[in-house]
Design an enzyme around this catalytic site. Structure first.
Site, PDB file in Angstrom:
ATOM      1  N   ASN A 156      20.300 -24.403  59.277  1.00 41.63           N
ATOM      2  CA  ASN A 156      19.025 -23.856  58.784  1.00 41.63           C
ATOM      3  C   ASN A 156      18.893 -23.810  57.264  1.00 41.63           C
ATOM      4  O   ASN A 156      17.784 -23.779  56.746  1.00 41.63           O
ATOM      5  CB  ASN A 156      18.747 -22.480  59.402  1.00 41.63           C
ATOM      6  CG  ASN A 156      19.757 -21.442  59.002  1.00 41.63           C
ATOM      7  OD1 ASN A 156      20.932 -21.761  58.767  1.00 41.63           O
ATOM      8  ND2 ASN A 156      19.335 -20.217  58.917  1.00 41.63           N
ATOM      9  N   LYS A 179      32.699 -28.714  56.994  1.00 41.17           N
ATOM     10  CA  LYS A 179      32.200 -29.252  58.262  1.00 41.17           C
ATOM     11  C   LYS A 179      30.764 -28.768  58.417  1.00 41.17           C
ATOM     12  O   LYS A 179      30.498 -27.653  58.842  1.00 41.17           O
ATOM     13  CB  LYS A 179      33.069 -28.726  59.422  1.00 41.17           C
ATOM     14  CG  LYS A 179      33.148 -29.610  60.655  1.00 41.17           C
ATOM     15  CD  LYS A 179      31.832 -29.973  61.294  1.00 41.17           C
ATOM     16  CE  LYS A 179      31.236 -28.894  62.155  1.00 41.17           C
ATOM     17  NZ  LYS A 179      29.880 -29.232  62.643  1.00 41.17           N
ATOM     18  N   GLY A 232      26.824 -19.128  61.369  1.00 39.24           N
ATOM     19  CA  GLY A 232      26.301 -19.703  62.607  1.00 39.24           C
ATOM     20  C   GLY A 232      26.011 -18.602  63.610  1.00 39.24           C
ATOM     21  O   GLY A 232      25.688 -17.474  63.228  1.00 39.24           O
ATOM     22  N   SER A 233      26.152 -18.936  64.866  1.00 34.10           N
ATOM     23  CA  SER A 233      25.755 -17.997  65.910  1.00 34.10           C
ATOM     24  C   SER A 233      26.852 -16.966  66.210  1.00 34.10           C
ATOM     25  O   SER A 233      28.025 -17.173  65.898  1.00 34.10           O
ATOM     26  CB  SER A 233      25.430 -18.778  67.184  1.00 34.10           C
ATOM     27  OG  SER A 233      26.604 -19.415  67.641  1.00 34.10           O
ATOM     28  N   GLY A 237      30.892 -17.431  66.310  1.00 33.53           N
ATOM     29  CA  GLY A 237      31.588 -16.597  65.333  1.00 33.53           C
ATOM     30  C   GLY A 237      32.677 -15.748  65.969  1.00 33.53           C
ATOM     31  O   GLY A 237      33.784 -15.628  65.443  1.00 33.53           O
ATOM     32  N   GLN A 335      16.170 -26.084  70.382  1.00 31.15           N
ATOM     33  CA  GLN A 335      15.736 -24.827  69.771  1.00 31.15           C
ATOM     34  C   GLN A 335      14.293 -24.509  70.181  1.00 31.15           C
ATOM     35  O   GLN A 335      13.959 -23.366  70.464  1.00 31.15           O
ATOM     36  CB  GLN A 335      15.859 -24.922  68.249  1.00 31.15           C
ATOM     37  CG  GLN A 335      15.505 -23.654  67.514  1.00 31.15           C
ATOM     38  CD  GLN A 335      16.451 -22.488  67.817  1.00 31.15           C
ATOM     39  OE1 GLN A 335      17.655 -22.639  67.763  1.00 31.15           O
ATOM     40  NE2 GLN A 335      15.889 -21.337  68.178  1.00 31.15           N
ATOM     41  N   GLU A 387      18.532 -12.531  69.376  1.00 31.20           N
ATOM     42  CA  GLU A 387      17.980 -13.348  68.296  1.00 31.20           C
ATOM     43  C   GLU A 387      17.345 -14.610  68.877  1.00 31.20           C
ATOM     44  O   GLU A 387      17.983 -15.351  69.621  1.00 31.20           O
ATOM     45  CB  GLU A 387      19.085 -13.737  67.318  1.00 31.20           C
ATOM     46  CG  GLU A 387      18.554 -14.507  66.123  1.00 31.20           C
ATOM     47  CD  GLU A 387      19.647 -14.840  65.113  1.00 31.20           C
ATOM     48  OE1 GLU A 387      20.690 -15.361  65.533  1.00 31.20           O
ATOM     49  OE2 GLU A 387      19.443 -14.587  63.917  1.00 31.20           O
ATOM     50  N   GLU A 466      29.613 -12.568  51.009  1.00 31.70           N
ATOM     51  CA  GLU A 466      29.414 -13.840  50.315  1.00 31.70           C
ATOM     52  C   GLU A 466      28.542 -13.593  49.088  1.00 31.70           C
ATOM     53  O   GLU A 466      27.809 -12.616  49.012  1.00 31.70           O
ATOM     54  CB  GLU A 466      28.681 -14.831  51.221  1.00 31.70           C
ATOM     55  CG  GLU A 466      29.465 -15.180  52.468  1.00 31.70           C
ATOM     56  CD  GLU A 466      28.990 -16.487  53.071  1.00 31.70           C
ATOM     57  OE1 GLU A 466      29.371 -17.550  52.566  1.00 31.70           O
ATOM     58  OE2 GLU A 466      28.237 -16.443  54.052  1.00 31.70           O
TER      59      GLU A 466
HETATM   60  P1  ADP Z   1      23.784 -22.972  65.165  1.00 29.86           P
HETATM   61  O1  ADP Z   1      22.814 -22.366  66.116  1.00 29.86           O
HETATM   62  O2  ADP Z   1      23.551 -22.616  63.730  1.00 29.86           O
HETATM   63  O3  ADP Z   1      24.056 -24.426  65.379  1.00 29.86           O
HETATM   64  P2  ADP Z   1      26.503 -22.618  65.978  1.00 29.86           P
HETATM   65  O4  ADP Z   1      27.344 -21.404  65.914  1.00 29.86           O
HETATM   66  O5  ADP Z   1      26.388 -23.334  67.248  1.00 29.86           O
HETATM   67  O6  ADP Z   1      25.096 -22.139  65.464  1.00 29.86           O
HETATM   68  O7  ADP Z   1      26.958 -23.682  64.898  1.00 29.86           O
HETATM   69  C1  ADP Z   1      27.223 -23.365  63.546  1.00 29.86           C
HETATM   70  C2  ADP Z   1      28.278 -24.306  63.048  1.00 29.86           C
HETATM   71  O8  ADP Z   1      29.471 -24.078  63.790  1.00 29.86           O
HETATM   72  C3  ADP Z   1      27.975 -25.776  63.225  1.00 29.86           C
HETATM   73  O9  ADP Z   1      28.502 -26.487  62.112  1.00 29.86           O
HETATM   74  C4  ADP Z   1      28.713 -26.140  64.487  1.00 29.86           C
HETATM   75  O10 ADP Z   1      29.043 -27.505  64.523  1.00 29.86           O
HETATM   76  C5  ADP Z   1      29.947 -25.288  64.350  1.00 29.86           C
HETATM   77  N1  ADP Z   1      30.625 -25.002  65.614  1.00 29.86           N
HETATM   78  C6  ADP Z   1      30.144 -25.072  66.861  1.00 29.86           C
HETATM   79  N2  ADP Z   1      31.072 -24.737  67.770  1.00 29.86           N
HETATM   80  C7  ADP Z   1      32.184 -24.404  67.074  1.00 29.86           C
HETATM   81  C8  ADP Z   1      33.496 -23.933  67.429  1.00 29.86           C
HETATM   82  N3  ADP Z   1      33.855 -23.745  68.684  1.00 29.86           N
HETATM   83  N4  ADP Z   1      34.363 -23.702  66.429  1.00 29.86           N
HETATM   84  C9  ADP Z   1      34.003 -23.866  65.153  1.00 29.86           C
HETATM   85  N5  ADP Z   1      32.807 -24.313  64.766  1.00 29.86           N
HETATM   86  C10 ADP Z   1      31.895 -24.573  65.703  1.00 29.86           C
END
Ligand code: ADP
Length: 485
Positions: A156, A179, A232-233, A237, A335, A387, A466
């Site tokens: 985002n 990444k 991320g989510s 997390g 989404q 969310e 952060e």
């Molecule tokens: P979003 O809805 O923002 O994509 P995610 O949590 O799915 O939320 O993804 C956020 C980031 O985490 C992305 O870069 C995704 O590739 C990465 N990601 C997804 N699964 C994993 C995991 N199991 N371990 C670490 N990183 C991950």
């Protein structure tokens, strides 16, 4: 990069000072017009990731002993280039992510400003000296780099979030494996390309695009990676925190929100409606700080709802790159389906759809929806607990300030909160009692400064803050040194 408009861009990965193509490639598709394939992004697997981590590990001692001046010069130059190219980078961002061009350019500027901020921090890294409790002994506390840091970023904020992790990591002498999210490879690639020409020694910065579910766990398991910063989510997390605990790795998480914007009866109506419109719907609601719960006093409720509905009726939804557009598309089909499913759920729960919420068919194929506003919702409905991460907001009616505060805090999240009021007493009380990491008075819950800490409480954040000077906590480790002269 202008030739990228033809759709021929290659977003390769970068490691050990080299560009590599990955094991396979994924298309980078424009959510405003899915016929527009921006380019092909490298998808790396485990071997590339290991190579990037090895490169970062090999480069770590050298970069840790670089001078603050070297770090300043590099980060400052990166910031200058990003700022000079903000229009072009902002355009790439809007094209791949779908926020409006103005928002995309603004985000690119933010990334440049962040690099400049951390350039400055590199030359003012503080330490401390105390008198020892023992005679003749000197004690000092100094901050040292952590080592190799793995950065995992979401889609985002495709350039600002990488910037606010990469810049402090490098400023404080760490090496990096980034990444990025697979949906937005272009901005991460553009940032890597700038860094590749910045004078950073080989291996200090590495970019590995690929599947998060494959690369994330492998990055965490690798003992050469000393810390993970993730945005991320919540479910992802949680998994990362558990794995980092297992491997005794430093971790910082920024996750979701269900941010309340309280509108008290004494609020300035224009201020409140403006804050709600911006907070809930700008960037297509795809911000973890979005004002998704509008907690509104009963005496201003009807005026607020009708004024906000009027604004939504006038809001121009369209192609992110069209200057007339005020709200771009949703980032992808998945989404969009999630957003529409929540619209359905909110209706079934008894929420009243005051506006929007339907998929829009425009003159081009894209992931468009009308912003959705629900009224008559209760705070225990799923629409107010979970969310959505889209342009969907719900109104909870309250009788007074005390109820508003209770509703605002009744959530598993705690990222950002806001209050619109002309009462100094209530504003002060809300700032003190709101259980969020960031509190806004007469401002949208989204829209933060880069020079101050960012982060939340409860399920929204984990680990140290952060941004701003507080970033030093995560990106350094403290050494206490004793000397008997
Ligand atoms: P979003 O809805 O923002 O994509 P995610 O949590 O799915 O939320 O993804 C956020 C980031 O985490 C992305 O870069 C995704 O590739 C990465 N990601 C997804 N699964 C994993 C995991 N199991 N371990 C670490 N990183 C991950």
């Amino acid at each position: 990069m202008a030739s990228g408009e033809t759709g021929s861009m290659r977003f390769d990965n970068y490691m050990e000072g080299e560009w590599i193509g990955g094991d396979s490639r994924v298309e980078n598709v424009n959510p405003s017009d899915t016929r527009d394939v921006i380019g092909q992004a490298a998808r790396s697997g485990a071997a590339d990731l290991d190579r990037a981590i090895d490169a970062a590990h090999a480069a770590a001692p050298g970069w840790a002993s670089s001078t603050p001046q070297q770090r300043f010069d590099i980060l400052d130059a990166v910031g200058t280039e990003i700022l000079a190219r903000k229009d072009e980078l902002g355009r790439l961002l809007s094209r791949e992510e779908g926020k409006t061009l103005a928002e995309g350019i603004g985000e690119a500027m933010r990334a440049g400003q962040i690099f400049k901020f951390f350039a400055g921090e590199a030359v003012r890294l503080p330490g401390e000296r105390l008198s020892s409790i023992r005679p003749g002994v000197e004690v000092d506390m100094r901050r040292e780099p952590v080592g190799v840091i793995g950065l995992i970023t979401p889609w985002n904020f495709p350039i600002a979030i990488p910037a606010w992790k990469v810049a402090p990591a490098l400023a404080y002498g760490n090496t990096v494996v980034l990444k990025p999210a697979e949906l937005v490879p272009g901005c991460a690639w553009a940032l890597a390309e700038i860094l590749s020409r910045s004078g950073l020694p080989r291996g200090v910065f590495n970019l590995v695009g690929g599947r998060g579910s494959e690369l994330g766990p492998r990055m965490i398991e690798n003992p050469k990676v000393r810390a993970i910063s993730f945005t991320g989510s919540v479910p992802t997390g949680r998994g990362i925190a558990a794995a980092c605990g297992q491997h005794l790795k430093k971790v910082q998480l920024e996750m979701g929100g269900k941010n309340p914007l309280v509108v008290l009866d004494d609020a300035d109506l224009d201020v409140a409606v403006g804050a709600a419109l911006n907070g809930a719907f700008f960037s297509t609601g795809q911000r973890c700080t979005a004002s998704s719960r509008l907690v509104v006093g009963e005496n201003i409720h009807d005026r607020f709802v009708s004024a906000l509905t009027e604004k939504l009726q006038a809001l121009v939804v369209g192609d992110a790159l069209d200057p007339k557009t005020q709200m771009g598309p949703v980032v992808d089909e998945k989404q969009l389906e999630q957003n529409l499913a929540y619209v359905e759920i909110a209706g079934q729960e008894g929420g009243k759809l005051a506006f929007g919420g339907d998929r829009l068919t425009l003159d081009k194929p894209g992931f468009y929806m009308a912003p959705a506003l629900f009224t008559e919702t209760a705070n225990d409905m799923r629409i107010n607990r979970e969310e959505v991460f889209g342009p969907v907001a719900s109104v909870v009616r309250v009788k007074d300030y005390d109820e508003a505060l209770a509703v605002a805090n009744d959530t598993e999240f705690g990222l950002s909160s806001g209050i619109c009021t002309t009462s100094l007493k209530h504003a002060s009380d809300f700032k003190a009692k709101s259980q969020a990491g960031m509190v806004m008075v007469n401002l949208p819950t989204a829209g933060v400064d880069y020079n101050v800490p960012f982060g939340g409480t409860k399920a929204s954040s984990f680990g140290s803050r952060e941004q701003g000077r507080y970033a030093v906590e995560f990106y350094t480790t403290v050494k206490t040194a004793y000397t008997q002269p």
